[in-house]
Design a protein around this motif. Structure first.
Motif, PDB file in Angstrom:
ATOM      1  N   THR A 229       1.023  -1.135   0.363  1.00 16.78           N
ATOM      2  CA  THR A 229       0.253   0.031   0.306  1.00 16.78           C
ATOM      3  C   THR A 229       1.062   1.566   0.339  1.00 16.78           C
ATOM      4  O   THR A 229       1.402   1.505   0.835  1.00 16.78           O
ATOM      5  CB  THR A 229      -0.663   0.077   1.440  1.00 16.78           C
ATOM      6  OG1 THR A 229      -1.874  -1.238   0.984  1.00 16.78           O
ATOM      7  CG2 THR A 229      -1.999   0.981   0.768  1.00 16.78           C
ATOM      8  N   PRO A 231       1.292   5.131  -0.481  1.00 16.21           N
ATOM      9  CA  PRO A 231       0.542   6.363  -0.271  1.00 16.21           C
ATOM     10  C   PRO A 231       1.628   7.412  -1.222  1.00 16.21           C
ATOM     11  O   PRO A 231       2.458   7.619  -1.049  1.00 16.21           O
ATOM     12  CB  PRO A 231       1.017   6.835   1.338  1.00 16.21           C
ATOM     13  CG  PRO A 231       1.867   6.275   1.482  1.00 16.21           C
ATOM     14  CD  PRO A 231       2.089   5.439   0.613  1.00 16.21           C
ATOM     15  N   GLU A 232       0.132   9.101  -1.085  1.00 18.80           N
ATOM     16  CA  GLU A 232       1.202   9.871  -1.934  1.00 18.80           C
ATOM     17  C   GLU A 232       1.693  10.463  -1.342  1.00 18.80           C
ATOM     18  O   GLU A 232       1.236  11.948  -0.585  1.00 18.80           O
ATOM     19  CB  GLU A 232      -0.177  10.507  -2.999  1.00 18.80           C
ATOM     20  CG  GLU A 232      -0.563  10.043  -4.000  1.00 18.80           C
ATOM     21  CD  GLU A 232      -1.623  10.046  -5.174  1.00 18.80           C
ATOM     22  OE1 GLU A 232      -1.910  11.810  -4.247  1.00 18.80           O
ATOM     23  OE2 GLU A 232      -2.332   9.975  -5.978  1.00 18.80           O
ATOM     24  N   GLU A 335      -7.487  -2.964   0.867  1.00 21.60           N
ATOM     25  CA  GLU A 335      -8.709  -1.463   1.256  1.00 21.60           C
ATOM     26  C   GLU A 335      -8.590  -0.902   2.759  1.00 21.60           C
ATOM     27  O   GLU A 335      -8.562  -0.252   2.558  1.00 21.60           O
ATOM     28  CB  GLU A 335     -10.451  -2.292   1.131  1.00 21.60           C
ATOM     29  CG  GLU A 335     -10.812  -2.246  -0.233  1.00 21.60           C
ATOM     30  CD  GLU A 335     -12.081  -2.872  -0.394  1.00 21.60           C
ATOM     31  OE1 GLU A 335     -12.795  -3.177   0.239  1.00 21.60           O
ATOM     32  OE2 GLU A 335     -11.767  -3.658  -1.107  1.00 21.60           O
ATOM     33  N   VAL A 338      -5.775   1.144   2.869  1.00 27.11           N
ATOM     34  CA  VAL A 338      -5.907   3.180   2.119  1.00 27.11           C
ATOM     35  C   VAL A 338      -6.904   4.121   3.092  1.00 27.11           C
ATOM     36  O   VAL A 338      -6.374   4.906   2.323  1.00 27.11           O
ATOM     37  CB  VAL A 338      -6.603   2.530   0.546  1.00 27.11           C
ATOM     38  CG1 VAL A 338      -7.431   3.333   0.330  1.00 27.11           C
ATOM     39  CG2 VAL A 338      -5.514   1.821  -0.317  1.00 27.11           C
ATOM     40  N   LYS A 339      -7.905   3.176   3.665  1.00 28.29           N
ATOM     41  CA  LYS A 339      -8.523   3.822   4.487  1.00 28.29           C
ATOM     42  C   LYS A 339      -8.462   4.783   5.481  1.00 28.29           C
ATOM     43  O   LYS A 339      -8.372   5.811   5.897  1.00 28.29           O
ATOM     44  CB  LYS A 339      -9.798   3.079   5.184  1.00 28.29           C
ATOM     45  CG  LYS A 339     -11.334   2.815   3.651  1.00 28.29           C
ATOM     46  CD  LYS A 339     -12.738   1.940   5.019  1.00 28.29           C
ATOM     47  CE  LYS A 339     -12.982   1.349   4.240  1.00 28.29           C
ATOM     48  NZ  LYS A 339     -13.652  -0.176   4.495  1.00 28.29           N
ATOM     49  N   LEU A 342      -6.059   7.305   4.167  1.00 31.36           N
ATOM     50  CA  LEU A 342      -6.596   8.643   4.375  1.00 31.36           C
ATOM     51  C   LEU A 342      -6.666   9.268   5.371  1.00 31.36           C
ATOM     52  O   LEU A 342      -7.236  10.488   5.866  1.00 31.36           O
ATOM     53  CB  LEU A 342      -7.887   8.200   3.483  1.00 31.36           C
ATOM     54  CG  LEU A 342      -8.762   9.492   2.384  1.00 31.36           C
ATOM     55  CD1 LEU A 342      -7.672  10.291   1.495  1.00 31.36           C
ATOM     56  CD2 LEU A 342      -9.681   8.789   1.766  1.00 31.36           C
ATOM     57  N   ASN A 346      -4.117  11.274   6.331  1.00 28.26           N
ATOM     58  CA  ASN A 346      -4.387  12.202   5.104  1.00 28.26           C
ATOM     59  C   ASN A 346      -4.077  12.385   3.540  1.00 28.26           C
ATOM     60  O   ASN A 346      -3.542  13.352   3.738  1.00 28.26           O
ATOM     61  CB  ASN A 346      -4.795  13.484   5.510  1.00 28.26           C
ATOM     62  CG  ASN A 346      -5.107  14.630   4.955  1.00 28.26           C
ATOM     63  OD1 ASN A 346      -6.822  14.481   4.794  1.00 28.26           O
ATOM     64  ND2 ASN A 346      -5.036  16.144   4.823  1.00 28.26           N
ATOM     65  N   LEU A 347      -3.528  10.712   3.108  1.00 29.74           N
ATOM     66  CA  LEU A 347      -3.077  10.384   2.150  1.00 29.74           C
ATOM     67  C   LEU A 347      -3.860   9.741   1.107  1.00 29.74           C
ATOM     68  O   LEU A 347      -4.135   8.754   1.712  1.00 29.74           O
ATOM     69  CB  LEU A 347      -1.883   9.674   2.210  1.00 29.74           C
ATOM     70  CG  LEU A 347      -0.384  10.975   3.725  1.00 29.74           C
ATOM     71  CD1 LEU A 347       0.255   9.931   3.559  1.00 29.74           C
ATOM     72  CD2 LEU A 347       0.125  11.760   2.259  1.00 29.74           C
ATOM     73  N   LYS A 348      -4.050  10.362  -0.333  1.00 31.01           N
ATOM     74  CA  LYS A 348      -4.136   8.959  -1.019  1.00 31.01           C
ATOM     75  C   LYS A 348      -3.176   8.100  -1.200  1.00 31.01           C
ATOM     76  O   LYS A 348      -2.372   8.132  -0.808  1.00 31.01           O
ATOM     77  CB  LYS A 348      -5.088  10.148  -2.266  1.00 31.01           C
ATOM     78  CG  LYS A 348      -5.715  10.477  -2.106  1.00 31.01           C
ATOM     79  CD  LYS A 348      -5.975  11.101  -4.079  1.00 31.01           C
ATOM     80  CE  LYS A 348      -6.984  11.949  -3.693  1.00 31.01           C
ATOM     81  NZ  LYS A 348      -7.333  13.102  -4.853  1.00 31.01           N
ATOM     82  N   ALA A 349      -3.592   6.730  -1.086  1.00 37.46           N
ATOM     83  CA  ALA A 349      -2.953   5.937  -1.550  1.00 37.46           C
ATOM     84  C   ALA A 349      -3.193   4.705  -2.585  1.00 37.46           C
ATOM     85  O   ALA A 349      -5.011   4.839  -2.328  1.00 37.46           O
ATOM     86  CB  ALA A 349      -2.999   5.279  -0.106  1.00 37.46           C
ATOM     87  N   VAL A 350      -2.412   3.659  -2.885  1.00 41.92           N
ATOM     88  CA  VAL A 350      -2.588   2.967  -3.976  1.00 41.92           C
ATOM     89  C   VAL A 350      -2.922   1.411  -2.817  1.00 41.92           C
ATOM     90  O   VAL A 350      -1.782   1.092  -3.416  1.00 41.92           O
ATOM     91  CB  VAL A 350      -2.602   2.141  -4.659  1.00 41.92           C
ATOM     92  CG1 VAL A 350      -3.078   1.590  -6.526  1.00 41.92           C
ATOM     93  CG2 VAL A 350      -2.971   3.938  -5.479  1.00 41.92           C
TER      94      VAL A 350
END
Lengths: 369, 369
Positions: A229, A231-232, A335, A338-339, A342, A346-350
């Protein structure tokens, strides 16, 4: 005409007759020939191919208590290096013709400052190549600075590409040493990414002087998936290194050593409970680094709560890695991770689920001379 | 009438019919029954025997970079505990009737201060024994303070003896926890002697809260011999402990962790080259302790030069342990180690070659009620 084997992406078919003329092609490139103790003494080999394409996988280093000595390779994610004999390139030298993929413009095209270039030159030196020049094209499948061994994958693919182009004269150890030269220049003298990138599976680095590598075979009949996972977020490399403690108290030293041992046992026994617990148990490095990656502690907690056997930071981050024995369960864990990135960071992640890569760097295709 | 199995010393024969009436006797005592999560909730078991005799082997703890978390058992060397139901002993209690062997007079006969006594009481508590009293006789086969897990062997033999006398209700983990109580009182809270003394083979202690033990199986088909060379010298226990560094620099921490991992890999792979190198590689504890044992550094050098795969201090010393795959070669190595102790340390020493004990503490004989 392309010859293909072990492609991680798309197989290239070749006429049967051609494949049969070279029985060696069915062997793994990095284990097909014995290691030579002094490769400099061998005579300059003839190129076997006009061009080759090689792949090397992503790798997870550090692995919690395996800090700086244990790493493993990840399937279906990595870098490609294409290499061709080029009369326009000075004999004995390498020219980088193209770098493609994400953030390609951030990488140097000087072979002296590019991971792939450095490793390619090193292998050429080891083989004693003085009569031909090579043109190299690097296709980055791995993001930079993600904690997935991006530089090692480029170096490993390049090292294997050069070696195979000249008939695979070098053994695994030499290729790792060539990759290590590259790692030394760009990210530090450690082989825990480049060794598994070349050899596949889990690799323990027992020594550097001389280099001694122990492949740790995770049992074939058991499943092992990594939930990666990312993160950006760009992990602050300098801060990550500076965060390491200079001294470790005896209780933490004993604890982490025992967990490192347990991690090795977990791998060799194929016991994910032991492996996962050990992976999650680092008291030396992770507690210093995790706070530098927003949300990391919550992500680890979320992964474990969602059923992962263990979770830690991959390499120096920011990717978090969790382990599981089931792909679908891995997606669910991803999932939740990722949650958590966020919500708490406070980071978007894949998140992606990958198997262990048991092969390592390999030739994808080659055009005979 | 005596019933015998797995005696390390002298088999005691019994009528065939008797042996057959109790098929459980053919199982290993310490693995014959599952572990119970809360042994305190079980009802008080009836004694199965009027008396039993148990044996527990010597153990090598620390094992170089395996300091405080890895140990193994040694065949043909250890302590014996005989135990009998005794109406003259207060129900629920243990009385020590006899201690024999070298330096027996240095051991307390109070069960609260004797390793065997403490472990026996602990197992009685776990089993909830309140209706019968036990008389215990301890036969020391191991010298005190030699670095061969003398206290652990007594505790392990006693724990197994009590458990077997009452039908072997407890599992390995409970027995180790009982032994740990004893170790805590007499030599420190560590299980790296008592766990292998009970379980046999190599054991990695992954955790203490809760106790988590990983048995590391050295392949059956391979030979492993320990050359144990014990000088006439009492290792200064306090100094040995005080010599340990409080803090370890990161490079040495990483080095020792990697060697600890390699040691585990060497054991599980049955690779004596890897195992031996790792055993010899400790940069944290051995360099501080070896100088406190006259001649130790020279002994290690002599062992390696004579062909040992590796050598280090056994436990906290003064015994030196070298590893080899051949008994005869082991004897030659032992001779060189003895010479080195004499020449460089001015100490007389005795060397013996022992196999790995793969069984651990066991019932030797029992007289049914």
């Amino acid at each position: 005409m392309a010859i293909c084997y072990q492609s991680p992406i798309k197989p290239i078919t070749i006429p049967q007759s051609k494949a049969l003329t070279n029985p060696k092609l069915s062997f793994r490139c990095n284990l097909s020939l014995p290691s030579r103790s002094n490769p400099l003494t061998i005579s300059e080999p003839e190129p076997v191919y006009a061009s080759v394409k090689a792949f090397a996988p992503a790798t997870i280093a550090n692995l919690g208590p395996g800090f700086d000595f244990l790493g493993c390779a990840v399937d279906g994610l990595g870098d490609f290096v294409s290499l061709s004999l080029d009369p326009n390139v000075q004999p004995g030298e390498v020219s980088i013709s193209e770098i493609s993929g994400d953030n390609a413009n951030r990488l140097s095209k000087s072979p002296l400052w590019n991971c792939a270039g450095i490793a390619a030159i090193e292998v050429m030196k080891m083989l004693g190549i003085r009569s031909v020049g090579l043109s190299l094209s690097l296709e980055k499948g791995l993001p930079l600075g993600s904690g997935l061994g991006s530089s090692a994958a480029s170096a490993a693919a390049a090292a294997v590409a050069v070696n195979e182009l000249f008939g695979g004269k070098l053994g695994v150890k030499e290729l790792v040493m060539a990759g290590l030269k590259s790692e030394e220049k760009v990210s530090g003298y450690h082989a825990d990414n480049v060794a598994p990138a070349i050899m596949g599976g889990f690799v323990l680095i027992q020594n550097y002087e001389p280099v001694e590598l122990i492949p740790l075979r995770f049992p074939e009949e058991k499943d092992l998936f990594f939930v990666l996972t990312t993160p950006e977020f760009e992990a602050p490399t300098k801060k990550m290194r500076a965060a390491l403690p200079a001294e470790i108290g005896m209780p933490h030293h004993v604890w982490n050593s025992s967990q490192g041992g347990a991690l090795v046992a977990g791998v060799l026994l194929g016991d994910l409970i032991i492996l996962g617990k050990a992976l999650s148990s680092d008291k030396v490095v992770e507690p210093r680094r995790a706070p530098l990656i927003p949300g990391m502690e919550a992500v680890k907690k979320a992964a474990i709560e969602a059923g992962a056997f263990g979770c830690t930071i991959s390499g120096a981050g920011p990717t978090a890695v969790a382990v599981i024995d089931d792909e679908k369960k891995g997606a669910e864990i991803g999932e939740e991770m990722v949650k958590a990135f966020l919500k708490e960071g406070n980071l978007k992640a894949v998140a992606n689920v990958h198997r262990l890569d048991r092969i390592g760097a390999r030739l994808i295709s080659g055009i005979p001379r």
